[in-house]
Design an enzyme around this catalytic site. Structure first.
Site, short mmCIF file in Angstrom:
data_model
loop_
_atom_site.label_atom_id
_atom_site.label_comp_id
_atom_site.label_asym_id
_atom_site.label_seq_id
_atom_site.Cartn_x
_atom_site.Cartn_y
_atom_site.Cartn_z
N ASP A 111 0.84 -1.27 -0.01
CA ASP A 111 0.03 -0.05 0.19
C ASP A 111 0.77 1.29 0.21
OD1 ASP A 111 0.88 -0.46 2.47
OD2 ASP A 111 -0.95 0.06 3.48
N TYR A 142 9.83 4.25 3.25
CA TYR A 142 10.83 3.51 3.78
C TYR A 142 12.17 3.81 3.54
CZ TYR A 142 7.18 0.17 5.48
OH TYR A 142 6.19 -0.30 6.20
#
Length: 460
Positions: A173, A251
């Site tokens: 996602d 990330y």
């Protein structure tokens, strides 16, 4: 059609069920039966109770009936006859996530379950199980499509593709969430924007936002207010985003601000706090216990735990960036289940959709080989997911992608051969592990923490 969820007692399964109910309410449902597989009966009971409460609130009179629910603890019974399989397993449970984080932190490197040392550990113990499930699907549901949520998603999808070929598609996602937030920052309708995104799972960059025939990314990067209005803009800062000329996946904060991210984690622990895994263990242990004991309250218990979970997402990274708060829209919890159902609809109905998913490269990115699973926009229909041609990555981006892909390949080789040597190379060559000595300590630490690795890595 029958959908089987491997890891059906998982905490986020109600999100998938909620999306299925929305489809049914609109009269557009493609799933008539939902099978939940899990090895933990308490988890199945708790999630089953949540789903029953959701189903009770479903306005069936205005659409199709809700999917029939069935729970299984036998994988063959769960998979046999399935048309679609969602793989959402967590080998070692949340306790395993805690160890992934703690062993890394004890060795002086970032402790995160999918990035760096923790992701390597997670991959080493997950691949044997994921491959076993892939073979079960191939034998008992050979015509089924597999949508893989299991982390590390790119690595696991690539390994499963060795068994299932193109009938497995990996999803995450993060890319769709990033594109949605960037579009909103410009006042655009996310549904009308095409995102130019490329990289690997948890290692990609949003390079363009095309709307009304032009790329809106230059305008976003030039607008201080727009950048400050969404999470990645605040997380990385306008100066760095302009230097990159794009917006990284959240990330990548672990790579670009590695020292700050590690220091924030260490500070949290020094102040008596817990790792992210330990927080989730506390939240979810209480939820599963109470939901199994009080099924009538299961949905309310789950919703409270879900909101607490979302509020704490990447909290150390946001703290390292100066206290970045999450936007209310991002606490909704909608994300990966929307991507999964979009893939399912495109395949089942043969309705082409442009989606960012994890698939074999097939020439989309010039910097990696054809079989390397990458995360790029794809055209998805009844024939599967075909990556669209992508502009070349920059030298910096290509170098990081090649380095991390090489680590993933070492993990696959370690599991395939049962050898510790490729596992050591995986730890030692990862960009977030700065020492061969540290890599040896990590391999020893994870082998001790997870005795089952002894049966995976059986030789030097």
């Amino acid at each position: 059609m029958r959908l089987t969820i491997l890891g059906g007692g998982g905490f986020r399964v109600p999100l998938v069920h909620r999306a299925l109910l929305d489809d049914a309410a609109l009269g557009t449902a493609v799933i008539s039966e939902l099978v939940l597989f899990d090895t933990d009966e308490q988890r199945l009971r708790a999630i089953g109770a949540v789903l029953e409460r959701q189903r009770d609130a479903h306005p069936a009179e205005h659409g199709a009936p809700a999917p029939v629910l069935r729970a299984e603890t036998d994988p063959v019974a769960a998979v046999r006859g399935a048309d679609m399989v969602f793989s959402a397993i967590r080998v070692g449970g949340m306790a395993g996530r805690v160890l992934d984080e703690r062993v890394a932190l004890d060795a002086g490197v970032i402790g995160q379950e999918t990035v760096g040392a923790g992701g390597i550990s997670y991959g080493l113990r997950t691949l044997p199980v994921a491959l076993r499930f892939a073979r079960t699907v191939a034998e008992h549901a050979p015509d089924a499509w597999v949508v893989n949520f299991t982390n590390p998603a790119g690595l696991v999808t690539e390994a499963m593709a060795g068994v299932l070929g193109d009938r497995v598609i990996g999803i995450c996602d993060s890319p769709v969430g990033l594109a949605r937030r960037a579009a909103r920052a410009l006042g655009l309708d996310p549904a009308r924007v095409h995102a130019d995104y490329a990289g690997l799972n948890h290692l990609g960059w949003l390079r363009g936002l095309r709307a009304d025939g032009r790329d809106r990314m230059p305008g976003l990067l030039a607008d201080d207010g727009a950048l400050a209005s969404f999470e990645e803009g605040r997380l990385f800062g306008a100066r760095w985003l302009r230097a990159l000329g794009c917006v990284p996946n959240e990330y990548l904060h672990y790579y670009y601000m590695a020292r700050e991210a590690h220091a924030a984690m260490a500070r949290t622990l020094a102040e008596g706090g817990r790792t992210r895994g330990e927080e989730l263990v506390g939240q979810q242990t209480a939820f599963y216990r109470e939901a199994a004991a009080r099924p009538a309250d299961a949905l309310a218990l789950w919703e409270a735990a879900r909101l607490e979970r979302e509020a704490g997402y990447m909290a150390d990274n946001r703290r390292a960036a100066g206290g970045v708060e999450r936007d209310a829209e991002d606490l909704d919890g909608g994300g990966y289940e929307r991507v999964a159902l979009a893939v399912m609809r495109a395949v089942a109905r043969d309705e082409p959709a442009r989606l960012i998913v994890n698939v074999p490269n097939r020439g989309a990115l010039a910097c990696v080989d054809a079989d390397a699973v990458v995360e790029v926009p794809c055209l998805v229909d009844a024939s599967g997911a075909r990556p669209l041609a992508a502009a070349p990555l920059t030298g910096h981006q290509a170098g990081l992608v090649q380095a991390v892909k090489a680590v993933e390949r070492e993990v696959v080789e370690a599991v395939r051969t049962g050898s510790r040597t490729p596992a050591l190379r995986a730890f030692a060559t990862h960009p977030l592990v700065d020492s061969v000595t540290t890599a040896r300590a990590l391999l020893d630490g994870y082998t001790e923490a997870f005795p089952e690795l002894g049966s995976v890595l059986v030789r030097a």
